[in-house]
Scaffold this motif. Structure first.
Motif, PDB file in Angstrom:
ATOM      1  N   ASP A 150     -19.314  -2.536 -15.135  1.00  0.00           N
ATOM      2  CA  ASP A 150     -18.430  -2.033 -14.079  1.00  0.00           C
ATOM      3  C   ASP A 150     -18.935  -0.668 -13.613  1.00  0.00           C
ATOM      4  O   ASP A 150     -18.717   0.344 -14.265  1.00  0.00           O
ATOM      5  CB  ASP A 150     -17.000  -1.928 -14.629  1.00  0.00           C
ATOM      6  CG  ASP A 150     -16.006  -1.358 -13.625  1.00  0.00           C
ATOM      7  OD1 ASP A 150     -16.416  -1.073 -12.482  1.00  0.00           O
ATOM      8  OD2 ASP A 150     -14.830  -1.197 -13.994  1.00  0.00           O
ATOM      9  N   ILE A 151     -19.602  -0.657 -12.454  1.00  0.00           N
ATOM     10  CA  ILE A 151     -20.185   0.591 -11.970  1.00  0.00           C
ATOM     11  C   ILE A 151     -19.129   1.523 -11.399  1.00  0.00           C
ATOM     12  O   ILE A 151     -19.355   2.732 -11.274  1.00  0.00           O
ATOM     13  CB  ILE A 151     -21.290   0.301 -10.933  1.00  0.00           C
ATOM     14  CG1 ILE A 151     -22.223   1.501 -10.793  1.00  0.00           C
ATOM     15  CG2 ILE A 151     -20.683  -0.123  -9.591  1.00  0.00           C
ATOM     16  CD1 ILE A 151     -23.498   1.211 -10.026  1.00  0.00           C
ATOM     17  N   ASP A 152     -17.967   1.013 -11.052  1.00  0.00           N
ATOM     18  CA  ASP A 152     -16.925   1.851 -10.466  1.00  0.00           C
ATOM     19  C   ASP A 152     -16.444   2.917 -11.448  1.00  0.00           C
ATOM     20  O   ASP A 152     -15.965   3.971 -11.038  1.00  0.00           O
ATOM     21  CB  ASP A 152     -15.744   0.973 -10.024  1.00  0.00           C
ATOM     22  CG  ASP A 152     -14.750   1.718  -9.156  1.00  0.00           C
ATOM     23  OD1 ASP A 152     -15.180   2.287  -8.138  1.00  0.00           O
ATOM     24  OD2 ASP A 152     -13.548   1.737  -9.494  1.00  0.00           O
ATOM     25  N   ARG A 153     -16.576   2.649 -12.744  1.00  0.00           N
ATOM     26  CA  ARG A 153     -16.146   3.610 -13.760  1.00  0.00           C
ATOM     27  C   ARG A 153     -17.203   4.675 -14.025  1.00  0.00           C
ATOM     28  O   ARG A 153     -16.917   5.682 -14.681  1.00  0.00           O
ATOM     29  CB  ARG A 153     -15.844   2.892 -15.072  1.00  0.00           C
ATOM     30  CG  ARG A 153     -14.762   1.835 -14.955  1.00  0.00           C
ATOM     31  CD  ARG A 153     -14.484   1.221 -16.297  1.00  0.00           C
ATOM     32  NE  ARG A 153     -13.489   0.174 -16.190  1.00  0.00           N
ATOM     33  CZ  ARG A 153     -12.766  -0.272 -17.200  1.00  0.00           C
ATOM     34  NH1 ARG A 153     -12.938   0.242 -18.405  1.00  0.00           N
ATOM     35  NH2 ARG A 153     -11.877  -1.222 -17.039  1.00  0.00           N
ATOM     36  N   GLY A 154     -18.425   4.434 -13.575  1.00  0.00           N
ATOM     37  CA  GLY A 154     -19.521   5.337 -13.897  1.00  0.00           C
ATOM     38  C   GLY A 154     -20.148   4.982 -15.238  1.00  0.00           C
ATOM     39  O   GLY A 154     -19.538   4.328 -16.088  1.00  0.00           O
ATOM     40  N   GLY A 155     -21.388   5.402 -15.423  1.00  0.00           N
ATOM     41  CA  GLY A 155     -22.068   5.187 -16.689  1.00  0.00           C
ATOM     42  C   GLY A 155     -22.416   3.745 -16.974  1.00  0.00           C
ATOM     43  O   GLY A 155     -22.458   3.328 -18.136  1.00  0.00           O
ATOM     44  N   VAL A 156     -22.703   2.952 -15.923  1.00  0.00           N
ATOM     45  CA  VAL A 156     -22.909   1.524 -16.150  1.00  0.00           C
ATOM     46  C   VAL A 156     -24.193   1.236 -16.933  1.00  0.00           C
ATOM     47  O   VAL A 156     -24.261   0.254 -17.683  1.00  0.00           O
ATOM     48  CB  VAL A 156     -22.876   0.752 -14.818  1.00  0.00           C
ATOM     49  CG1 VAL A 156     -24.150   0.996 -13.995  1.00  0.00           C
ATOM     50  CG2 VAL A 156     -22.670  -0.738 -15.051  1.00  0.00           C
ATOM     51  N   ILE A 157     -25.207   2.085 -16.784  1.00  0.00           N
ATOM     52  CA  ILE A 157     -26.431   1.879 -17.566  1.00  0.00           C
ATOM     53  C   ILE A 157     -26.111   2.025 -19.053  1.00  0.00           C
ATOM     54  O   ILE A 157     -26.543   1.211 -19.891  1.00  0.00           O
ATOM     55  CB  ILE A 157     -27.534   2.854 -17.138  1.00  0.00           C
ATOM     56  CG1 ILE A 157     -27.969   2.551 -15.696  1.00  0.00           C
ATOM     57  CG2 ILE A 157     -28.738   2.770 -18.074  1.00  0.00           C
ATOM     58  CD1 ILE A 157     -28.990   3.529 -15.136  1.00  0.00           C
ATOM     59  N   ALA A 158     -25.325   3.036 -19.379  1.00  0.00           N
ATOM     60  CA  ALA A 158     -24.943   3.236 -20.778  1.00  0.00           C
ATOM     61  C   ALA A 158     -24.057   2.088 -21.267  1.00  0.00           C
ATOM     62  O   ALA A 158     -24.161   1.686 -22.433  1.00  0.00           O
ATOM     63  CB  ALA A 158     -24.208   4.570 -20.936  1.00  0.00           C
TER      64      ALA A 158
END
Length: 483
Positions: free
Chosen positions: A165-173
């Protein structure tokens, strides 16, 4: 030969339920017979099935996307929170027990045979089963006895596609971190990944996709932009309940702590002439509301105490004095009466609690739970309604003489003498276009014709189109393995 693929998330509320519904509709349009499956769900927004049980509402929507009727095998274990630390455990659609989370953690492994039993039955009925995980497989502290994510995938031999979920930020992590903490055997089950809820130019994250693929070895299957019309589909997660700005008819809905079966709000939110305002704890009921709708509750007595703690009981009386209307559905109906009797301790310690006193009825809690789909008639207009009942307790009293629904010859519901206060046990009544229009007209406006069920079908098709355009559906489906 039946194949299966499991959609897991790198966290909760990453959009798994919606993605499974969209993939199910896309695969069904390709000529496959498809069935949804979620081994374990946690939700108080349940759907009643034709076989007389209950499952998570997301699986009912996914079944609809497949062109199927909901069945308890689609969600064999359902947890329905009743307190901060405990939940009702529903297995194969029926209540098994109520227990604390710590105790359930010890018990859940014993439910794997029941989960696999349902999965095996579905395998005889479909070409493809699309399985939805719960929470995140990265919660490796919960891996022992797991039946919701990798525990099920390993036991059933089902490959996994992981969603971030990229909307939350930190999707790579989210994704690389999941790969880092999972044991090798679980990592080997993950074949692909995708990014959900992207806003803006997806090409800006192409390097991010390469990084994730390089560090995990998983096949990249697309960056999925935010699907703006998701709100038009029945919601399951309480986190998805939101106010919806529309027209001049204002319906205020106090958000109860254990709000349940809030799909009653979906057709109202989708009606252009209606504004639905979800009133959060600590805020007053709006003085300009045309209707206060008290929704269902998993714990009526506790939520009635919560209702009073917010001062909503005082606000509600003021609303009635101003000439406003009130509708209580299921638990909300029980709250509107003069008393709730729970001598058997169904909802906690044995007790008798004064209700809000707006309807002259009394509810007696009983352990026998009513779970049934019903066809009803609205007595004032003759409109036909399709809905369901899912409740404990029997409600009776003088105001039931003013019942406003007929269910197979049985009068249902209650109303005050002037008709401004109403209650009933029937969920889903606003999905009926004719009834919804007639009801809203009594609030002072004449809504234009709006086909709610047709809108849901169109939105499912639009969701499938959205995934076909932005997700590598072919690769996802090719990851499915024979089970």
């Amino acid at each position: 030969m039946t194949k299966a693929i499991m959609i897991q998330g790198a966290g909760s509320n990453v959009g798994k339920s919606i993605l499974v519904a969209g993939l199910a509709r896309a695969a069904t349009r390709r000529g496959l017979s498809v069935a949804p499956f979620k081994p374990q769900n946690m939700s108080n927004n349940a759907a009643v099935t034709r076989d007389g049980g209950e499952i998570g509402r997301a699986q009912a929507l996914q079944a609809r996307a497949c062109g199927l009727q909901p069945h308890t095998d689609m969600n064999p274990v359902l947890l329905k929170p009743e307190s901060e630390v405990g939940a009702q455990v529903v297995v194969h659609g029926k209540r098994l027990t109520t227990m604390k989370a710590r105790d359930y953690g010890k018990m859940k492994a014993t439910l794997l045979p029941a989960v696999l039993e349902s999965f095996d039955r579905l395998k005889t009925q479909a070409d493809l089963i699309i399985v939805e995980g719960a929470g995140s497989p990265a919660e490796v502290n919960l891996r022992t006895g797991d039946i919701a994510n990798m525990g099920f995938a390993a036991a059933a031999g089902v490959p996994v596609a992981l969603i971030g979920d990229i909307d939350r930020g930190g999707v790579i992590a989210q994704l690389v971190g999941t790969h880092a903490v999972l044991p090798d055997d679980d990592n080997a089950l993950i074949k692909a990944f995708a990014i959900n809820k992207f806003r803006g130019d997806t090409t800006l994250f192409s390097e991010g996709m390469d990084i994730i693929a390089d560090k995990t070895g998983w096949a990249p299957c697309g960056i999925i932009p935010w699907f703006a019309d998701a709100w038009r589909l029945p919601a399951e997660d309480v986190m998805d309940i939101a106010s919806r700005k529309g027209g001049s008819i204002k319906i205020a809905v106090p958000k109860l702590n254990r709000i349940a079966n809030f799909d009653d709000l979906d057709p109202l939110s989708a009606t252009p002439e209606v504004t639905v305002e979800i009133v959060q704890a600590g805020r007053p009921l709006p003085a300009d509301a045309d209707l206060v709708l008290i929704p269902g509750s998993k714990s009526t007595i506790a939520d009635l105490a919560h209702f009073r703690a917010q001062g909503w009981d005082i606000d509600l009386l003021a609303h009635v004095r101003r000439g406003g209307r009130v509708l209580g559905i299921c638990g909300g109906y029980q709250m509107l009466g003069t008393e709730i009797i729970d001598d058997e301790g169904i909802e906690g310690p044995p007790s008798r609690v004064a209700g809000l006193g707006l309807l002259n009825v009394v509810t007696t809690m009983q352990d026998d739970k009513r779970l049934t789909e019903v066809t009803a008639t609205h007595l004032d207009t003759g409109s036909s309604l399709q809905g369901y009942e899912i409740h404990i307790g029997v409600t009776d009293g003088p105001d039931t003489d003013n019942a406003w629904l007929d269910v197979a010859g049985r009068r249902e519901g209650a109303a005050s003498a002037d008709g401004r206060i109403q209650g009933c046990y029937l969920h889903g009544l606003f999905s009926a276009d004719a009834f919804r229009t007639a009801f809203l007209t009594t609030l002072g406006a004449a809504p234009a014709a709006y086909g709610y069920e047709d809108s849901v079908e169109r939105t499912l098709d639009a969701l499938a189109d959205h995934l076909e355009a932005h997700m590598d559906v072919d690769t996802i489906l090719s990851c499915a393995a024979e089970v």
